[in-house]
Design an enzyme around this catalytic site. Structure first.
Site, PDB file in Angstrom:
ATOM      1  N   LYS A  17       0.981  -1.183   0.040  1.00  0.00           N
ATOM      2  CA  LYS A  17       0.133   0.082   0.024  1.00  0.00           C
ATOM      3  C   LYS A  17       0.874   1.378   0.026  1.00  0.00           C
ATOM      4  O   LYS A  17       0.632   2.179  -0.661  1.00  0.00           O
ATOM      5  CB  LYS A  17      -1.022   0.046   1.283  1.00  0.00           C
ATOM      6  CG  LYS A  17      -1.768   1.109   1.437  1.00  0.00           C
ATOM      7  CD  LYS A  17      -2.926   0.820   2.293  1.00  0.00           C
ATOM      8  CE  LYS A  17      -2.604   0.817   3.840  1.00  0.00           C
ATOM      9  NZ  LYS A  17      -2.425   2.171   4.376  1.00  0.00           N
ATOM     10  N   ARG A  22       3.055   5.728  -3.211  1.00  0.00           N
ATOM     11  CA  ARG A  22       4.143   6.651  -3.679  1.00  0.00           C
ATOM     12  C   ARG A  22       4.354   6.724  -5.109  1.00  0.00           C
ATOM     13  O   ARG A  22       4.520   7.775  -5.890  1.00  0.00           O
ATOM     14  CB  ARG A  22       5.589   6.450  -2.775  1.00  0.00           C
ATOM     15  CG  ARG A  22       5.333   6.782  -1.375  1.00  0.00           C
ATOM     16  CD  ARG A  22       5.985   6.080  -0.501  1.00  0.00           C
ATOM     17  NE  ARG A  22       6.358   6.534   0.824  1.00  0.00           N
ATOM     18  CZ  ARG A  22       5.280   6.467   1.851  1.00  0.00           C
ATOM     19  NH1 ARG A  22       4.109   5.744   1.685  1.00  0.00           N
ATOM     20  NH2 ARG A  22       5.357   6.801   3.211  1.00  0.00           N
ATOM     21  N   ARG A 119      -8.522  11.902  12.792  1.00  0.00           N
ATOM     22  CA  ARG A 119      -6.746  11.796  12.922  1.00  0.00           C
ATOM     23  C   ARG A 119      -6.070  13.043  13.035  1.00  0.00           C
ATOM     24  O   ARG A 119      -6.412  14.225  12.231  1.00  0.00           O
ATOM     25  CB  ARG A 119      -6.337  10.908  11.758  1.00  0.00           C
ATOM     26  CG  ARG A 119      -7.250   9.461  11.857  1.00  0.00           C
ATOM     27  CD  ARG A 119      -6.842   8.572  10.932  1.00  0.00           C
ATOM     28  NE  ARG A 119      -5.270   8.038  11.195  1.00  0.00           N
ATOM     29  CZ  ARG A 119      -5.043   7.343  10.269  1.00  0.00           C
ATOM     30  NH1 ARG A 119      -5.560   6.613   9.083  1.00  0.00           N
ATOM     31  NH2 ARG A 119      -3.581   6.875  10.384  1.00  0.00           N
ATOM     32  N   GLN A 170       4.762   9.195   7.606  1.00  0.00           N
ATOM     33  CA  GLN A 170       3.619   9.992   6.716  1.00  0.00           C
ATOM     34  C   GLN A 170       4.195  11.431   6.971  1.00  0.00           C
ATOM     35  O   GLN A 170       3.989  12.395   6.025  1.00  0.00           O
ATOM     36  CB  GLN A 170       2.289   9.836   7.279  1.00  0.00           C
ATOM     37  CG  GLN A 170       1.772   8.246   6.789  1.00  0.00           C
ATOM     38  CD  GLN A 170       0.201   8.130   7.325  1.00  0.00           C
ATOM     39  OE1 GLN A 170      -0.175   9.078   7.819  1.00  0.00           O
ATOM     40  NE2 GLN A 170      -0.163   6.914   7.001  1.00  0.00           N
ATOM     41  N   ASP A 318       1.800  -1.389  11.710  1.00  0.00           N
ATOM     42  CA  ASP A 318       0.447  -2.027  11.439  1.00  0.00           C
ATOM     43  C   ASP A 318       0.245  -3.341  11.872  1.00  0.00           C
ATOM     44  O   ASP A 318      -0.888  -3.677  11.425  1.00  0.00           O
ATOM     45  CB  ASP A 318       0.356  -1.593   9.709  1.00  0.00           C
ATOM     46  CG  ASP A 318       0.363  -0.076   9.486  1.00  0.00           C
ATOM     47  OD1 ASP A 318      -0.011   0.571  10.442  1.00  0.00           O
ATOM     48  OD2 ASP A 318       0.574   0.231   8.297  1.00  0.00           O
TER      49      ASP A 318
HETATM   50  O1  LIG Z   1       4.053   6.315   5.200  1.00  0.00           O
HETATM   51  C1  LIG Z   1       3.084   5.312   5.002  1.00  0.00           C
HETATM   52  O2  LIG Z   1       2.694   4.778   4.035  1.00  0.00           O
HETATM   53  C2  LIG Z   1       2.479   4.705   6.189  1.00  0.00           C
HETATM   54  C3  LIG Z   1       2.857   5.061   7.491  1.00  0.00           C
HETATM   55  C4  LIG Z   1       2.376   4.532   8.807  1.00  0.00           C
HETATM   56  O3  LIG Z   1       1.816   5.584   9.188  1.00  0.00           O
HETATM   57  P1  LIG Z   1       2.503   6.765  10.332  1.00  0.00           P
HETATM   58  O4  LIG Z   1       3.444   7.550   9.532  1.00  0.00           O
HETATM   59  O5  LIG Z   1       1.224   7.529  10.691  1.00  0.00           O
HETATM   60  O6  LIG Z   1       3.324   6.212  11.500  1.00  0.00           O
HETATM   61  C5  LIG Z   1       1.558   3.345   8.697  1.00  0.00           C
HETATM   62  O7  LIG Z   1       0.631   3.039   9.775  1.00  0.00           O
HETATM   63  C6  LIG Z   1       0.582   3.589   7.552  1.00  0.00           C
HETATM   64  O8  LIG Z   1      -0.168   2.469   7.288  1.00  0.00           O
HETATM   65  C7  LIG Z   1       1.338   3.811   6.138  1.00  0.00           C
HETATM   66  C1  LIG Z   2      -2.461   3.085   9.554  1.00  0.00           C
HETATM   67  C2  LIG Z   2      -3.062   2.671   8.267  1.00  0.00           C
HETATM   68  O1  LIG Z   2      -3.078   3.566   7.102  1.00  0.00           O
HETATM   69  P1  LIG Z   2      -3.443   4.994   7.019  1.00  0.00           P
HETATM   70  O2  LIG Z   2      -2.495   5.616   7.857  1.00  0.00           O
HETATM   71  O3  LIG Z   2      -3.028   5.399   5.353  1.00  0.00           O
HETATM   72  O4  LIG Z   2      -4.760   5.339   7.217  1.00  0.00           O
HETATM   73  C3  LIG Z   2      -2.911   1.293   8.132  1.00  0.00           C
HETATM   74  O5  LIG Z   2      -2.884   0.764   6.858  1.00  0.00           O
HETATM   75  O6  LIG Z   2      -2.971   0.332   8.958  1.00  0.00           O
END
Ligand SMILES: O=C(O)C1=C[C@@H](OP(=O)(O)O)[C@@H](O)[C@H](O)C1
Ligand SMILES: C=C(OP(=O)(O)O)C(=O)O
EC number: 2.5.1.19
Length: 435
Positions: A17, A22, A119, A170, A318
């Site tokens: 994902k 990206r 969030r 993120q 996750d």
């Molecule tokens: O950068 C990403 O693709 C992700 C980063 C993680 O979140 P955080 O950056 O909030 O930890 C993860 O929990 C999410 O499912 C995907």
């Molecule tokens: C936290 C998750 O995704 P997102 O932050 O993109 O909603 C996830 O996939 O478990």
């Protein structure tokens, strides 16, 4: 006697994902035609695709060949959206695109579903403002909707030297995406290394991002260096995790999961399984920008408790819901700590994991930053009616947990799995059938 017989056979889980998001972003920002091979076509990635379509990018999805084809004219040809950009349930879309939209000479508004509305967005608003981005959010600049507006249609983004306060890929990525357009360099320091897919894919697209001592360095005007390229997406280890755990805990199981991305910033679950004495082995398939392995797991009667904390947490954040189930099967007490980020996911995953596993009769307690799991202590189920709480990972956790029960449970809102793994129930049934 458990309800399910062992899960056996081979499986290929959907594309990663994080990497799919990206690839859609960078393919859209660049000029020319590119292909994303084996992407995730789950709801979260479709949200990202739909937003770029609203910005005028030609994106086609070929479900049969499992490809996304982007025919892009470059970010300079994006058009101002006439509607609110809907990020659905996807935190990654919302946060990464706040950085991308920051560099576009018009106004955009992003908002998502009820979960997204809860969030925290101050974590991206604050650093982006330091870079000169005009971004505001509701609730005192902490939540969606987010409004990003280039003053007089002129983009003016500065570089920044920034020590990250939250452990989040993120946030790192939002800063790096905004940094692509910056007129001076970006220097970014993480407390703990989080997934590095943005940095790796920047390099694949010709951008010279590199580590300098403790800082990630992104040179000024990097956007001008973008050169499009095809992206092969490995299988998502966060999806594979459900079958890794199922294979270890359902008697008689033996599963091979093909082509899983095993980037070290993501593969903490493998270390946890090894520390618990689980039968797992990896065979390298490719060692490109993103390493890919086949993963083989076998039922393991004797699993030992272990603790998970500190630098490991971002490498398996996750996967914690399903790791908690794994720990219920181990001998002894396992502790997960330093995982307060779980509280701000699709749901508060500390509370929801503990509530769901308690309802199943397991002995598990919530703490401020994680949970304590007392393995091999199980009472009978409190009721057979469960809910995913509209959180895909809780839905999949419950479906796997049900395999250990003699009674069928009902899971409300199981459709939530479509966010990251639309074929999850089919894949599960297939492995139950042994092929
Ligand atoms: O950068 C990403 O693709 C992700 C980063 C993680 O979140 P955080 O950056 O909030 O930890 C993860 O929990 C999410 O499912 C995907
Ligand atoms: C936290 C998750 O995704 P997102 O932050 O993109 O909603 C996830 O996939 O478990």
């Amino acid at each position: 006697m458990v309800k399910s017989k062992g899960l056996t056979g081979e499986i290929k889980v959907p594309g990663d994902k994080s990497i799919t998001h990206r690839a859609i972003i960078l393919g859209s920002l660049s000029e020319g035609k590119m292909k994303i091979i084996d992407p995730l076509l789950g709801e979260d990635c479709l949200s990202t695709i739909n937003i770029f379509r609203k910005l005028g990018v030609d994106i086609r999805v070929n479900e049969v060949n499992k490809e996304i084809i982007i025919n892009a004219q470059g970010y300079r040809n994006f058009v101002e959206p006439t509607q609110v950009l809907d990020t659905g349930n996807s935190g990654t879309t919302t946060r990464l695109l706040s950085g991308v939209l920051a560099g576009l000479p018009f106004m955009s508004v992003m908002s998502g579903d009820d979960s997204i509305a809860k969030r925290p967005m101050d974590r991206v608003i604050e650093p982006l403002r330091l870079m000169g981005v005009d971004i505001i959010g509701s609730q005192n600049n902490s939540r969606t909707p987010l409004v990003i507006n280039s003053m007089n249609n002129v983009v003016n983004i500065n570089g920044v030297t920034y020590d990250m306060q939250v452990k989040s890929a993120q946030v790192k990525s939002a800063i790096l995406f905004a940094g692509l357009y910056a007129k001076s360099d970006v220097m970014l320091k993480e407390q703990v290394t989080s997934r590095n897919h943005t940095e790796l894919m920047f390099q694949q697209f010709g951008i010279e991002v590199e580590k300098q001592d403790d800082y990630i360095h992104l040179p000024a005007h990097s956007i001008d260096k973008l050169v499009t390229t095809d992206i092969q997406v490995p299988g998502d280890i966060s999806s594979a995790a459900f079958f890794i755990v199922a294979g270890l805990i359902i008697p008689g199981s033996h599963i091979v999961i093909r082509n899983v991305g095993t980037n070290m910033t993501r593969s903490g679950i493998i270390e946890v399984v090894k520390a618990m004495g689980g039968q797992i082995s990896l065979k390298s398939v490719s060692d490109g920008a993103e390493p890919i392995c086949d993963i083989e797991v076998k039922y393991t009667a004797q699993l030992n408790a272990t603790d998970v904390y500190g630098d490991m947490i971002p490498t398996l954040i996750d996967e914690i819901p399903i790791i908690a189930l794994l720990m219920t099967q181990a001998r002894g007490r396992s502790v997960i700590r330093d995982a307060e980020e779980l509280k701000v996911k699709e749901t508060n995953r500390i509370d929801k994991v503990v509530e769901s596993l308690n309802q199943l009769g397991y002995h598990i307690e919530a703490t401020d930053d994680g949970m304590i799991i007392y393995g091999q202590e199980k009472e009978s189920m409190q009721s057979t009616r469960f809910s995913s709480f509209n959180d895909h990972r809780i839905g999949m956790l419950l479906a796997i947990a049900n395999l250990l029960e003699t009674e069928e449970i009902e899971i409300d809102h199981i459709d939530a799995v479509n966010v990251s793994y639309p074929s999850f129930m089919n894949d599960l049934r297939r492995l139950q059938g042994g092929n």
